[in-house]
Scaffold this active site. Structure first.
Site, mmCIF file in Angstrom:
data_model
loop_
_atom_site.group_PDB
_atom_site.id
_atom_site.type_symbol
_atom_site.label_atom_id
_atom_site.label_comp_id
_atom_site.label_asym_id
_atom_site.label_seq_id
_atom_site.Cartn_x
_atom_site.Cartn_y
_atom_site.Cartn_z
ATOM 1 N N GLU A 1 6.392 23.300 81.395
ATOM 2 C CA GLU A 1 7.645 23.076 80.566
ATOM 3 C C GLU A 1 8.345 24.251 79.857
ATOM 4 O OE1 GLU A 1 7.107 20.026 77.488
ATOM 5 O OE2 GLU A 1 9.409 19.863 77.177
ATOM 6 N N LYS B 1 3.916 14.227 70.853
ATOM 7 C CA LYS B 1 4.116 14.966 72.373
ATOM 8 C C LYS B 1 4.323 16.403 72.021
ATOM 9 C CE LYS B 1 6.495 15.981 75.824
ATOM 10 N NZ LYS B 1 7.050 17.474 76.141
ATOM 11 N N ASP C 1 -10.535 18.897 80.087
ATOM 12 C CA ASP C 1 -9.934 17.825 80.402
ATOM 13 C C ASP C 1 -8.998 17.266 79.333
ATOM 14 O OD1 ASP C 1 -9.829 14.995 80.765
ATOM 15 O OD2 ASP C 1 -12.237 14.549 81.043
ATOM 16 N N HIS D 1 15.774 25.377 73.508
ATOM 17 C CA HIS D 1 14.919 24.813 74.665
ATOM 18 C C HIS D 1 15.823 24.611 76.005
ATOM 19 C CE1 HIS D 1 12.287 22.258 77.149
ATOM 20 N NE2 HIS D 1 13.358 21.134 77.213
HETATM 21 C C1 LIG Z 1 13.135 28.630 71.859
HETATM 22 C C2 LIG Z 1 12.773 29.381 70.296
HETATM 23 C C3 LIG Z 1 11.709 30.050 70.412
HETATM 24 C C4 LIG Z 1 14.180 30.544 70.322
HETATM 25 O O1 LIG Z 1 14.154 30.939 69.300
HETATM 26 P P1 LIG Z 1 15.017 32.009 68.547
HETATM 27 O O2 LIG Z 1 14.935 32.212 66.999
HETATM 28 O O3 LIG Z 1 16.407 31.761 69.033
HETATM 29 O O4 LIG Z 1 14.547 33.307 69.437
HETATM 30 P P2 LIG Z 1 14.732 34.652 69.131
HETATM 31 O O5 LIG Z 1 15.176 35.374 70.281
HETATM 32 O O6 LIG Z 1 15.385 35.274 67.736
HETATM 33 O O7 LIG Z 1 13.256 35.308 69.083
HETATM 34 C C5 LIG Z 1 12.494 34.815 68.065
HETATM 35 C C6 LIG Z 1 11.025 34.848 68.582
HETATM 36 O O8 LIG Z 1 10.636 33.647 69.412
HETATM 37 C C7 LIG Z 1 10.022 34.042 70.520
HETATM 38 N N1 LIG Z 1 10.549 34.078 71.629
HETATM 39 C C8 LIG Z 1 12.103 33.829 71.846
HETATM 40 N N2 LIG Z 1 12.444 33.634 73.265
HETATM 41 C C9 LIG Z 1 11.274 33.746 73.870
HETATM 42 C C10 LIG Z 1 10.988 34.077 75.218
HETATM 43 N N3 LIG Z 1 11.968 33.579 76.179
HETATM 44 N N4 LIG Z 1 9.736 33.952 75.793
HETATM 45 C C11 LIG Z 1 8.824 34.243 75.122
HETATM 46 N N5 LIG Z 1 8.755 34.243 73.302
HETATM 47 C C12 LIG Z 1 10.127 34.059 73.063
HETATM 48 C C13 LIG Z 1 9.427 35.392 70.317
HETATM 49 O O9 LIG Z 1 8.385 35.346 69.687
HETATM 50 C C14 LIG Z 1 10.585 36.017 69.600
HETATM 51 O O10 LIG Z 1 10.341 37.087 68.904
HETATM 52 P P3 LIG Z 1 10.144 38.643 69.315
HETATM 53 O O11 LIG Z 1 9.415 38.498 70.305
HETATM 54 O O12 LIG Z 1 11.507 38.850 69.972
HETATM 55 O O13 LIG Z 1 9.780 39.450 67.984
HETATM 56 C C15 LIG Z 1 13.137 28.473 69.500
HETATM 57 O O14 LIG Z 1 14.292 27.855 69.457
HETATM 58 C C16 LIG Z 1 11.855 27.265 69.565
HETATM 59 O O15 LIG Z 1 10.766 27.514 69.159
HETATM 60 N N6 LIG Z 1 12.332 25.944 69.779
HETATM 61 C C17 LIG Z 1 11.468 24.832 70.053
HETATM 62 C C18 LIG Z 1 11.211 24.709 71.247
HETATM 63 C C19 LIG Z 1 10.316 23.869 71.542
HETATM 64 O O16 LIG Z 1 9.855 23.168 70.911
HETATM 65 N N7 LIG Z 1 9.963 23.594 72.827
HETATM 66 C C20 LIG Z 1 9.024 22.295 73.097
HETATM 67 C C21 LIG Z 1 9.919 21.305 74.324
HETATM 68 S S1 LIG Z 1 10.733 20.169 73.587
HETATM 69 C C22 LIG Z 1 9.624 19.010 73.264
HETATM 70 O O17 LIG Z 1 9.124 18.695 74.490
HETATM 71 C C23 LIG Z 1 9.059 18.607 72.247
HETATM 72 C C24 LIG Z 1 10.021 17.780 70.964
HETATM 73 C C25 LIG Z 1 10.802 18.883 70.727
HETATM 74 O O18 LIG Z 1 10.383 16.628 71.374
HETATM 75 C C26 LIG Z 1 8.808 17.828 69.951
HETATM 76 C C27 LIG Z 1 9.437 16.926 68.737
HETATM 77 O O19 LIG Z 1 10.288 16.142 68.913
HETATM 78 O O20 LIG Z 1 8.576 17.286 67.579
HETATM 79 N N1 LIG Z 2 -14.282 9.621 79.273
HETATM 80 C C1 LIG Z 2 -14.510 11.056 79.299
HETATM 81 O O1 LIG Z 2 -13.852 11.811 78.839
HETATM 82 C C2 LIG Z 2 -15.275 11.390 80.477
HETATM 83 C C3 LIG Z 2 -15.445 12.689 80.833
HETATM 84 N N2 LIG Z 2 -16.107 13.207 82.052
HETATM 85 C C4 LIG Z 2 -16.098 14.414 82.530
HETATM 86 O O2 LIG Z 2 -17.413 15.266 81.910
HETATM 87 C C5 LIG Z 2 -17.152 16.641 82.023
HETATM 88 C C6 LIG Z 2 -17.564 17.365 80.919
HETATM 89 O O3 LIG Z 2 -19.043 16.663 80.829
HETATM 90 P P1 LIG Z 2 -20.258 17.889 80.247
HETATM 91 O O4 LIG Z 2 -21.498 17.047 79.729
HETATM 92 O O5 LIG Z 2 -19.511 18.735 79.173
HETATM 93 O O6 LIG Z 2 -20.508 18.790 81.523
HETATM 94 P P2 LIG Z 2 -21.750 19.138 82.400
HETATM 95 O O7 LIG Z 2 -22.715 17.944 82.299
HETATM 96 O O8 LIG Z 2 -21.109 19.728 83.418
HETATM 97 O O9 LIG Z 2 -22.372 20.254 81.438
HETATM 98 C C7 LIG Z 2 -23.003 20.061 80.253
HETATM 99 C C8 LIG Z 2 -24.474 20.563 80.603
HETATM 100 O O10 LIG Z 2 -24.634 22.202 80.649
HETATM 101 C C9 LIG Z 2 -25.804 22.425 80.137
HETATM 102 N N3 LIG Z 2 -25.531 23.655 79.329
HETATM 103 C C10 LIG Z 2 -25.751 24.950 79.500
HETATM 104 N N4 LIG Z 2 -25.227 25.757 78.694
HETATM 105 C C11 LIG Z 2 -25.063 24.937 77.691
HETATM 106 C C12 LIG Z 2 -24.393 25.412 76.374
HETATM 107 N N5 LIG Z 2 -24.129 26.418 75.855
HETATM 108 N N6 LIG Z 2 -23.977 24.198 75.638
HETATM 109 C C13 LIG Z 2 -24.258 22.930 75.887
HETATM 110 N N7 LIG Z 2 -24.581 22.632 77.307
HETATM 111 C C14 LIG Z 2 -25.059 23.607 78.193
HETATM 112 C C15 LIG Z 2 -26.596 21.389 79.478
HETATM 113 O O11 LIG Z 2 -27.592 20.962 80.273
HETATM 114 P P3 LIG Z 2 -27.901 21.098 81.559
HETATM 115 O O12 LIG Z 2 -28.198 22.269 82.331
HETATM 116 O O13 LIG Z 2 -29.542 20.392 81.701
HETATM 117 O O14 LIG Z 2 -27.171 20.107 82.351
HETATM 118 C C16 LIG Z 2 -25.617 20.242 79.160
HETATM 119 O O15 LIG Z 2 -25.904 18.948 79.322
HETATM 120 C C17 LIG Z 2 -15.784 16.877 82.284
HETATM 121 O O16 LIG Z 2 -15.347 17.305 83.603
HETATM 122 C C18 LIG Z 2 -15.104 15.676 81.942
HETATM 123 O O17 LIG Z 2 -13.668 15.477 82.673
HETATM 124 C C19 LIG Z 2 -17.015 12.584 82.534
HETATM 125 C C20 LIG Z 2 -17.004 11.039 82.316
HETATM 126 C C21 LIG Z 2 -16.266 10.592 81.231
#
Ligand SMILES: CC(C)(COP(=O)([O-])OP(=O)([O-])OC[C@H]1O[C@@H](n2cnc3c(N)ncnc32)[C@H](O)[C@@H]1OP(=O)([O-])[O-])[C@@H](O)C(=O)NCCC(=O)NCCSC(=O)C[C@@](C)(O)CC(=O)[O-]
Ligand SMILES: NC(=O)C1=CN([C@@H]2O[C@H](COP(=O)(O)OP(=O)(O)OC[C@H]3O[C@@H](n4cnc5c(N)ncnc54)[C@H](OP(=O)(O)O)[C@@H]3O)[C@@H](O)[C@H]2O)C=CC1
Length: 427
Positions: free
Chosen positions: A89, A266, A282, A380
């Site tokens: 997006e 969202k 995940d 946006h």
């Molecule tokens: C789009 C902006 C950032 C423009 O913002 P602006 O003020 O017109 O931009 P600007 O040209 O003055 O730049 C300001 C700064 O924005 C950043 N920036 C600016 N342009 C860029 C670019 N091209 N690539 C990377 N960074 C950018 C960058 O940090 C920049 O600073 P600088 O680097 O120049 O010092 C602003 O209008 C904004 O933040 N809008 C919000 C956009 C948004 O939320 N998008 C999400 C998708 S919409 C949605 O799905 C969710 C929603 C909205 O429904 C959620 C809700 O309802 O709550």
């Molecule tokens: N409802 C849900 O959200 C569900 C999600 N999943 C999936 O499960 C996965 C994640 O499960 P997860 O248990 O994290 O994965 P894994 O079982 O792959 O990894 C966890 C294991 O890694 C080993 N391990 C090694 N280093 C570390 C450390 N520093 N800290 C902790 N454990 C360590 C541990 O023991 P050991 O070596 O003995 O394994 C541990 O049990 C994701 O892919 C997810 O999508 C699955 C089912 C349901």
């Protein structure tokens, strides 16, 4: 309308899973009349090796590449961080950069409640559920030994069973005794780890409760694994008190109204999912936990809060379950996830969760600021204009040229883009 040319084709393909990705792709191509170029496109696995892709999930024929962008300007707990974000997006990455730029000096402060996951074991048909609850609680040390024996690696790393809770729930089919195993999963998301434990203790719980055990699975409402972030945007850095009050009013609407809260959240998830995906975690688990947490009072509401500080600035905070890991799932296996984790510099799951919470807050701030001032379309759609230009068929330098005309004319539409492109090509 049904495609009649497909009417005699069958999706019943025995042994599809035993074929290679290329063999599967050929079958799919014949089924769906894919062109040579479509097949060649799908066969191009990009930066995920076909062998690895084929082991991560089932019946693989290709990959779906999503861009990874870097959000700049983020300072979290005094440390500057570059944030990799995987999203399709437009304006999501820019929005985080923009929010962080306006609070760069002070940055974000974060914390977590712990690394505790909950696994549930459901017992039904229990004749004395309240006494059964106590019988299970009395076995806490036995449960600890059973759970910890499932995962010695986790225990060695300092994790393992931490607590047991037992709830008696009224359900449509009568009382249920639901045991919660509360497990420290350290740097793993922990689903597999706790599911193994739940399955191991199930026969014992059936015995102690005198009932029958059905489900043994983690809860995605990981409310013992909350991540929190807050930041104060100075009113003079964000455009003055009117902007501040507009943002607060937007929050108040989300707080009061689930129709708005769904969109508000969202927007937060735009940022959160993008980092979760970039790090191979995940996204569904995180989404489920976030929305369940947003509805925990029985009313679906905002995941963020906005207030005015004593000095008149905008204080913003977020709190939500963030069960993310550095090991397990695709995190360790996917080379892009590994590179993204390195960019983030997150060496613990806790730090990763804290960073993600800060990104969610930054994302929300930018969306609310845009909504409360110029409207979302200006920023946006300005960025989305390039996508529209490409949809109209623009290539190379044409893309920028068409997008510029769309933005300047405030008409970011496909039909307009087609017209503009035709004009450019006519000279
Ligand atoms: C789009 C902006 C950032 C423009 O913002 P602006 O003020 O017109 O931009 P600007 O040209 O003055 O730049 C300001 C700064 O924005 C950043 N920036 C600016 N342009 C860029 C670019 N091209 N690539 C990377 N960074 C950018 C960058 O940090 C920049 O600073 P600088 O680097 O120049 O010092 C602003 O209008 C904004 O933040 N809008 C919000 C956009 C948004 O939320 N998008 C999400 C998708 S919409 C949605 O799905 C969710 C929603 C909205 O429904 C959620 C809700 O309802 O709550
Ligand atoms: N409802 C849900 O959200 C569900 C999600 N999943 C999936 O499960 C996965 C994640 O499960 P997860 O248990 O994290 O994965 P894994 O079982 O792959 O990894 C966890 C294991 O890694 C080993 N391990 C090694 N280093 C570390 C450390 N520093 N800290 C902790 N454990 C360590 C541990 O023991 P050991 O070596 O003995 O394994 C541990 O049990 C994701 O892919 C997810 O999508 C699955 C089912 C349901």
């Amino acid at each position: 309308m049904q495609d009649t040319t497909r009417a005699n084709r069958t999706s019943r393909i025995a042994g599809f899973h035993k074929k290679t990705p290329r063999e599967r792709l050929d079958l799919v191509a014949a089924f769906a009349d894919l062109s040579e170029s479509e097949v060649a496109h799908l066969a191009e696995f990009g930066n995920l090796a076909p062998d690895l892709a084929d082991r991560l999930i089932e019946n693989v024929v290709g990959t779906m590449n999503v861009p990874v962008g870097i959000a700049t300007n983020m300072r979290i707990d005094g440390e500057d961080v570059l944030i990799p974000m995987a999203t399709e997006e437009s304006s999501v990455v820019a929005a985080v950069c923009n929010a962080a730029r306006q609070v760069y000096e002070d940055g974000f402060t974060t914390s977590v409640s712990g690394n505790l996951m909950i696994a549930q074991v459901q017992a039904v048909g229990v004749s004395d559920p309240h006494a059964a609850r106590l019988r299970i609680l009395e076995q806490r040390e036995v449960l600890r030994a059973l759970c910890d024996a499932c995962d010695p690696v986790l225990v060695r790393l300092g994790g393992g069973l931490r607590d047991v809770e037992v709830r008696v729930l009224d359900s449509l089919s009568g009382p249920m005794v639901v045991t919660h195993l509360i497990v420290d999963t350290r740097d793993a998301m922990g689903a597999n780890a706790v599911n193994t434990m739940a399955e191991a203790v199930a026969p014992h719980i059936a015995g102690w409760s005198g009932g029958r055990v059905y489900l043994r699975i983690l809860s995605n409402l990981a409310d013992r694994r909350l991540a929190r972030a807050h930041a104060v945007w100075r009113t003079d850095a964000i455009g003055g008190p009117e902007v501040r009050d507009g943002i607060i009013s937007a929050y108040h609407l989300a707080e009061a109204d689930p129709y708005r809260a769904a969109t508000h959240n969202k927007g937060i998830m735009n940022g959160i999912d993008a980092v979760v995906l970039a790090t191979g975690n995940d996204t569904r688990a995180i989404e489920a936990g976030a929305h369940a947490y947003a509805a925990r009072s029985g009313r679906y509401t905002s995941l963020t809060r906005y207030e005015v500080t004593a000095s008149g600035d905008l204080s913003a905070s977020i709190e939500l379950p963030l069960a993310v890991g550095l090991v397990g799932g695709a995190t360790k296996l996917h080379p892009t996830a590994q590179a993204c984790l390195k960019i983030l510099g997150a060496t613990t799951a806790e730090r990763l969760a804290r960073i993600i919470a800060a990104v969610g807050l930054a994302q929300n701030f930018s969306a609310l600021k845009a909504l409360a001032t110029t409207g979302i379309q200006k920023g946006h759609m300005a960025l989305h204009a390039q996508n529209i230009a490409m949809m109209a068929g623009a290539v190379g330098e044409e893309i920028e040229a068409v997008a510029r005309v769309l933005v300047e004319g405030h008409r970011v539409r496909l039909d307009v883009a087609q017209e503009v492109l035709a004009g450019i090509r006519r000279g």
